[in-house]
Design a protein around this motif. Structure first.
Motif, PDB file in Angstrom:
ATOM      1  N   GLY A  62      44.861  53.822  27.339  1.00 20.80           N
ATOM      2  CA  GLY A  62      43.924  53.500  26.265  1.00 20.80           C
ATOM      3  C   GLY A  62      44.618  53.488  24.921  1.00 20.80           C
ATOM      4  N   THR A  63      43.893  53.036  23.894  1.00 21.36           N
ATOM      5  CA  THR A  63      44.412  53.083  22.519  1.00 21.36           C
ATOM      6  C   THR A  63      43.252  53.448  21.593  1.00 21.36           C
ATOM      7  OG1 THR A  63      43.892  50.796  21.901  1.00 21.36           O
ATOM      8  CG2 THR A  63      46.006  51.172  23.003  1.00 21.36           C
ATOM      9  N   PRO A  64      43.560  54.052  20.457  1.00 17.27           N
ATOM     10  CA  PRO A  64      42.501  54.316  19.481  1.00 17.27           C
ATOM     11  C   PRO A  64      41.802  53.021  19.034  1.00 17.27           C
ATOM     12  CG  PRO A  64      44.471  55.577  18.957  1.00 17.27           C
ATOM     13  CD  PRO A  64      44.851  54.635  20.061  1.00 17.27           C
ATOM     14  N   ALA A  65      42.558  51.955  18.883  1.00 18.20           N
ATOM     15  CA  ALA A  65      41.955  50.688  18.458  1.00 18.20           C
ATOM     16  C   ALA A  65      40.975  50.162  19.507  1.00 18.20           C
ATOM     17  CB  ALA A  65      43.052  49.655  18.191  1.00 18.20           C
TER      18      ALA A  65
ATOM     19  N   HIS B 290      46.370  48.865  28.481  1.00 13.86           N
ATOM     20  CA  HIS B 290      45.829  50.049  27.797  1.00 13.86           C
ATOM     21  C   HIS B 290      44.481  49.804  27.127  1.00 13.86           C
ATOM     22  CE1 HIS B 290      49.620  51.782  28.804  1.00 13.86           C
ATOM     23  NE2 HIS B 290      50.250  50.826  28.161  1.00 13.86           N
ATOM     24  N   VAL B 291      43.779  48.781  27.566  1.00 13.79           N
ATOM     25  CA  VAL B 291      42.396  48.598  27.137  1.00 13.79           C
ATOM     26  C   VAL B 291      41.580  49.743  27.760  1.00 13.79           C
ATOM     27  CG1 VAL B 291      40.391  47.068  27.411  1.00 13.79           C
ATOM     28  CG2 VAL B 291      42.664  46.110  26.913  1.00 13.79           C
ATOM     29  N   PRO B 292      40.653  50.357  27.012  1.00 12.78           N
ATOM     30  CA  PRO B 292      39.874  51.446  27.614  1.00 12.78           C
ATOM     31  C   PRO B 292      39.110  50.969  28.858  1.00 12.78           C
ATOM     32  CG  PRO B 292      39.548  51.390  25.230  1.00 12.78           C
ATOM     33  CD  PRO B 292      40.322  50.158  25.587  1.00 12.78           C
ATOM     34  N   TYR B 293      38.915  51.902  29.783  1.00 14.00           N
ATOM     35  CA  TYR B 293      38.162  51.579  31.004  1.00 14.00           C
ATOM     36  C   TYR B 293      36.761  51.132  30.641  1.00 14.00           C
ATOM     37  CZ  TYR B 293      41.764  53.578  33.941  1.00 14.00           C
ATOM     38  OH  TYR B 293      42.950  53.814  34.589  1.00 14.00           O
ATOM     39  N   ASP B 294      36.154  50.125  31.389  1.00 12.84           N
ATOM     40  CA  ASP B 294      36.812  49.366  32.421  1.00 12.84           C
ATOM     41  C   ASP B 294      36.964  47.920  31.974  1.00 12.84           C
ATOM     42  OD1 ASP B 294      34.193  48.455  32.556  1.00 12.84           O
ATOM     43  OD2 ASP B 294      33.725  49.519  34.358  1.00 12.84           O
ATOM     44  N   ALA B 295      37.994  47.251  32.459  1.00  6.03           N
ATOM     45  CA  ALA B 295      38.237  45.864  32.062  1.00  6.03           C
ATOM     46  C   ALA B 295      39.251  45.209  32.999  1.00  6.03           C
ATOM     47  CB  ALA B 295      38.746  45.788  30.628  1.00  6.03           C
ATOM     48  N   ALA B 296      38.789  44.224  33.731  1.00  6.80           N
ATOM     49  CA  ALA B 296      39.662  43.478  34.635  1.00  6.80           C
ATOM     50  C   ALA B 296      39.262  42.008  34.600  1.00  6.80           C
ATOM     51  CB  ALA B 296      39.547  44.012  36.060  1.00  6.80           C
ATOM     52  N   CYS B 297      39.989  41.198  35.340  1.00  6.24           N
ATOM     53  CA  CYS B 297      39.758  39.752  35.289  1.00  6.24           C
ATOM     54  C   CYS B 297      40.111  39.111  36.620  1.00  6.24           C
ATOM     55  CB  CYS B 297      40.657  39.147  34.198  1.00  6.24           C
ATOM     56  SG  CYS B 297      40.412  37.389  33.871  1.00  6.24           S
ATOM     57  N   VAL B 298      39.366  38.093  36.978  1.00  6.33           N
ATOM     58  CA  VAL B 298      39.810  37.203  38.039  1.00  6.33           C
ATOM     59  C   VAL B 298      39.883  35.801  37.453  1.00  6.33           C
ATOM     60  CG1 VAL B 298      37.478  36.774  38.974  1.00  6.33           C
ATOM     61  CG2 VAL B 298      39.473  36.428  40.432  1.00  6.33           C
ATOM     62  N   LEU B 299      40.971  35.110  37.758  1.00  7.57           N
ATOM     63  CA  LEU B 299      41.134  33.703  37.377  1.00  7.57           C
ATOM     64  C   LEU B 299      41.139  32.868  38.646  1.00  7.57           C
ATOM     65  CD1 LEU B 299      44.062  34.017  34.786  1.00  7.57           C
ATOM     66  CD2 LEU B 299      41.593  34.020  34.320  1.00  7.57           C
ATOM     67  N   VAL B 300      40.492  31.702  38.590  1.00  6.99           N
ATOM     68  CA  VAL B 300      40.432  30.815  39.752  1.00  6.99           C
ATOM     69  C   VAL B 300      40.842  29.416  39.299  1.00  6.99           C
ATOM     70  CG1 VAL B 300      38.948  29.823  41.543  1.00  6.99           C
ATOM     71  CG2 VAL B 300      38.568  32.185  40.786  1.00  6.99           C
ATOM     72  N   ARG B 301      41.819  28.864  40.017  1.00  3.81           N
ATOM     73  CA  ARG B 301      42.331  27.553  39.600  1.00  3.81           C
ATOM     74  C   ARG B 301      41.261  26.474  39.703  1.00  3.81           C
ATOM     75  NH1 ARG B 301      47.260  25.785  39.064  1.00  3.81           N
ATOM     76  NH2 ARG B 301      48.117  27.624  40.100  1.00  3.81           N
ATOM     77  N   ASP B 302      40.468  26.533  40.762  1.00  2.00           N
ATOM     78  CA  ASP B 302      39.417  25.539  40.977  1.00  2.00           C
ATOM     79  C   ASP B 302      38.103  26.119  40.456  1.00  2.00           C
ATOM     80  OD1 ASP B 302      37.457  23.823  41.891  1.00  2.00           O
ATOM     81  OD2 ASP B 302      38.205  23.732  43.956  1.00  2.00           O
ATOM     82  N   GLY B 303      37.864  25.890  39.166  1.00  2.00           N
ATOM     83  CA  GLY B 303      36.692  26.481  38.532  1.00  2.00           C
ATOM     84  C   GLY B 303      35.378  26.018  39.152  1.00  2.00           C
ATOM     85  N   ALA B 304      35.349  24.793  39.645  1.00  6.34           N
ATOM     86  CA  ALA B 304      34.115  24.279  40.244  1.00  6.34           C
ATOM     87  C   ALA B 304      33.785  25.050  41.521  1.00  6.34           C
ATOM     88  CB  ALA B 304      34.260  22.784  40.535  1.00  6.34           C
TER      89      ALA B 304
END
Lengths: 471, 471
Positions: free
Chosen positions: B87-90, B299-313
């Motif tokens: 994490g970070t203070p910011a 170091h973003v405070p919990y929680d934060a994740a991502c999924v990327l998908v090439r075929d957005g459709a």
């Protein structure tokens, strides 16, 4: 390395932010409920990945100009769209504390774990779930419903469904819910591999509750066809008109047919807090599982929801995972069983329990219940204004906190006119309502899950809608 | 009604909280990395549902005494357990802002939506995903992997798997991943109804990457048996030793066999930010989907994740739901398509994009990459200390940021001795490490995903482990 170079600078920045946010919240009623994001703001937000950073104060200034003026609107006292909680200043502060501690509540032995257990225990007690019950906080009732459906799936098929999956089964599992059920239940059936066709959608009766005779007929019909009924989902507060399924009767039908009885109580389950309103959820104490949100009618900042499961062991067997990397120990940080990761999909989990704990500790159940009761009174006030108006009529009885009503004009294009009114009210900045379909026709919809609304705001909403209809 | 009776009191309370939190973070290195929650504190936290509230300052005081002293420990510079960001203070401040706005980012047309789109666009660009790609922020890589697997399931079976489910299929779907893959991938197979047996777990080679020859043999074998291979999951940073599967080779095998290629890059994918380290993820730009966390190595405070998908459709077709209640409009608040709710399980969604946006804007990619590089250097420093020590030996080569090592003593009870050392170090408060299994034997494990760690902290860790082993 990512801490402030000068803690005093950071401290000063935080104080500046506090002053600005307190002013922002204090004056929320003076601003438009919602306003569109101007194109030049969208353009200014679009940029390449920053390679070099900028001082925190500059980032905050950009935030103040480009983001803060454009909230969803649910913090405003005149927001009545969909089902959005309004948050509280105390809840926002609690989120600041939680993010500072940055605890990972997937499991292990530390303070946040005991706070989450306490929050869950409060609601297990409220709903009459016993010592063997379990629960977990999740992002929203959508996921909470999914978790409950997965536990019900395990309960029906046995633990080895985890290994074997569904594709070797010859007898399809089927479940039941009314046509007024939120689409996330269908989505949960899809995600779980059961398929949405396996969710039998039953008609509602005049009170917008599930038709019990058709439910029993559907169960019998499925059994005759070789399908395996395994779950019935009851609604405590439907999303369209705020209706309740007859939970006591559903519990009896579920028991008789050996079905899992799950209640989707996203906002309506919170009537349990009010002596005057809790008759709505009579029978919920007989459910096998209950899903509900804290970010709706308890005004905890997004996101915060919960699923409770009466059979905690079954809940755990559905999700518990072992791995050498997450070995549990008898002592030290890796103690603290059971771990929350064994009751849901996530291993990394934020400390969302803290804002709920703060909300309950600071306001107390009585004051939260009073806010809920007041919203119901406000819905009745709007209903009276609508009934007395030549322009509008009620589209459904107002049982709880949702008023569905309809513009009576434009007989040839009434659906379009009602959608247009919802949009015009939003664009006016005076209030936000949404639109839905009731009995096959479009209707305007005002939902009262807003702790900031006053009776004056209700009248302002009515005036805004009237003006939009007349123009 | 839940706003402060006196805004000046609330303002003063916020200023008090800011001062106390800044002091707390500034002095984090002076306190034990972790300490157990005393029984009397657990007892004090346990109480009946509060009926009447208490002033915010009293709630904060209870928090300060009962909760704040007992964090998970990952904010400490000497925390090396599992894979926890610090994490970070910011980032914490940004969470305060997000909770104050209390936006619901399930969809619609407001500021938070454009911030989340920008955050996703940054990472689509980084990973070489094109204009047709999509993404969504989620709570963690566990859910992000599940979403990717569900999209892959749709891609294989067609859109109508949503309606039909899996139970009518005669040919079982199967997927592939190495034995070093995180258990959440297995859990995702379970939740999706595919069953964990359908995930073929392949041995790793000497570099702890998937054995490609055995993978190709397994695919051929499954096809011969009438099974339907549909996905291969590659690791960018395994959880035990931080190894990388040969992503370029996996991409080629996936393409040749028409499989979906998903990369679990929970922490390791962030090496893309570093010119020195990004060779590790060479080939990731050929993936069909990538899952990764912001709360680990960014170091973003919990929680934060991502999924990327090439075929957005395809991504959208897997999750998009219509309902009268959530009708999309051309103008007003219900415009703003596409809605994020159409790309994942949640309809209510918190504004977790803001803390990511703040992190990138304030620190910039270069500084975040430098923190990652420094962690890798610190792992090498610890490896050198281990190699020079008579008490310990490395249990695996240190490729990136994880040091697995083993106490050489107690030949008859080495596994137990190593687990005991991990516990003793935790209880000492001097540092936190965890334990895992490498090549069938227990090992100590220090993971460097900590922006606060200095070389001095690494030496303190080594001393703490040495002392624990000798006692």
């Amino acid at each position: 390395m990512l801490d402030p170079a000068d803690w005093n600078d950071f401290r000063a920045e935080c104080h500046r932010v506090v002053d600005s946010l307190v002013d922002y919240l204090k004056t929320v009623s003076d601003r438009p409920t919602w306003q569109p994001v101007p194109q030049e703001v969208k353009d200014a937000l679009r940029e390449a990945l920053p390679i070099d950073g900028m001082p925190l104060s500059n980032v905050y200034d950009r935030f103040s100009k480009l983001i803060l003026p454009y909230p969803t609107g649910n913090i405003s006292p005149r927001f009545f769209g969909w089902v959005h909680g309004s948050g509280t200043p105390a809840g926002a502060l609690a989120d600041f504390l939680a993010s500072t501690m940055n605890s990972n509540v997937g499991g292990r032995d530390h303070g946040a774990v005991y706070v989450e257990r306490q929050v869950i225990a409060w609601f297990c007690d409220l709903f009459g779930f016993g010592e063997a019950a379990s629960g977990i906080l999740l992002s929203g009732t959508s996921l909470a419903n999914l978790v409950a459906i997965l536990v019900a799936r395990s309960s029906q098929l046995g633990h080895d469904v985890r290994a074997r999956g569904l594709d070797q089964r010859t007898q399809p599992l089927v479940g039941y819910a009314s046509a007024a059920t939120h689409s996330c239940v269908r989505k949960a059936f899809e995600m779980a591999g059961l398929g949405s066709d396996a969710l039998r959608v039953l008609p509602i009766d005049a009170s917008h509750g599930i038709d019990l005779k058709l439910l029993e007929a559907a169960i019998a019909n499925d059994r005759a066809q070789g399908n395996v009924p395994f779950i019935v989902v009851g609604n405590a507060g439907t999303v369209d008109v705020g209706a309740f399924d007859p939970l006591e009767d559903l519990a009896a039908i579920a028991r008789k047919n050996e079905l899992w009885f799950h209640v989707d109580g996203a906002f309506g389950a919170m009537t349990i807090l009010s002596e005057r309103l809790r008759h709505f959820v009579h029978g919920i104490e007989r459910a096998d599982s209950i899903a509900f949100d804290f970010h709706k009618w308890l005004h905890v900042p997004y996101d915060a929801a919960c699923v409770l499961v009466r059979d905690g062991a079954m809940h755990r067997r559905t999700f518990a995972s072992e791995g050498p990397y997450i070995t549990r120990m008898q002592r030290g940080l890796a103690a603290g069983e059971p771990w929350f990761a064994d009751y849901g999909p996530d291993l990394s989990r934020s400390f969302r329990a803290l804002k709920i704990w703060f909300t309950l500790k600071h306001f107390g159940a009585r004051r939260l219940a009073a806010a809920i009761e007041r919203n119901c009174e406000q819905a009745q006030l709007l209903a009276k204004l609508i009934e007395a108006s030549p322009d509008f009529e009620l589209a459904a009885p107002v049982g709880l906190n949702i008023v569905c009503f309809r513009y009576r004009g434009a007989p040839d294009a009434q659906d379009a006119a009602n959608d247009a009114i919802a949009i015009e009210v939003q664009l006016s900045g005076r209030a936000v309502i949404s639109a839905t379909t009731v009995d096959g026709r479009r209707a305007l919809r005002a939902c009262f899950t807003n702790q900031r609304t006053t009776d004056k705001d209700v009248r302002e909403l009515f005036d805004a809608v009237t003006d939009a209809a007349r123009h």
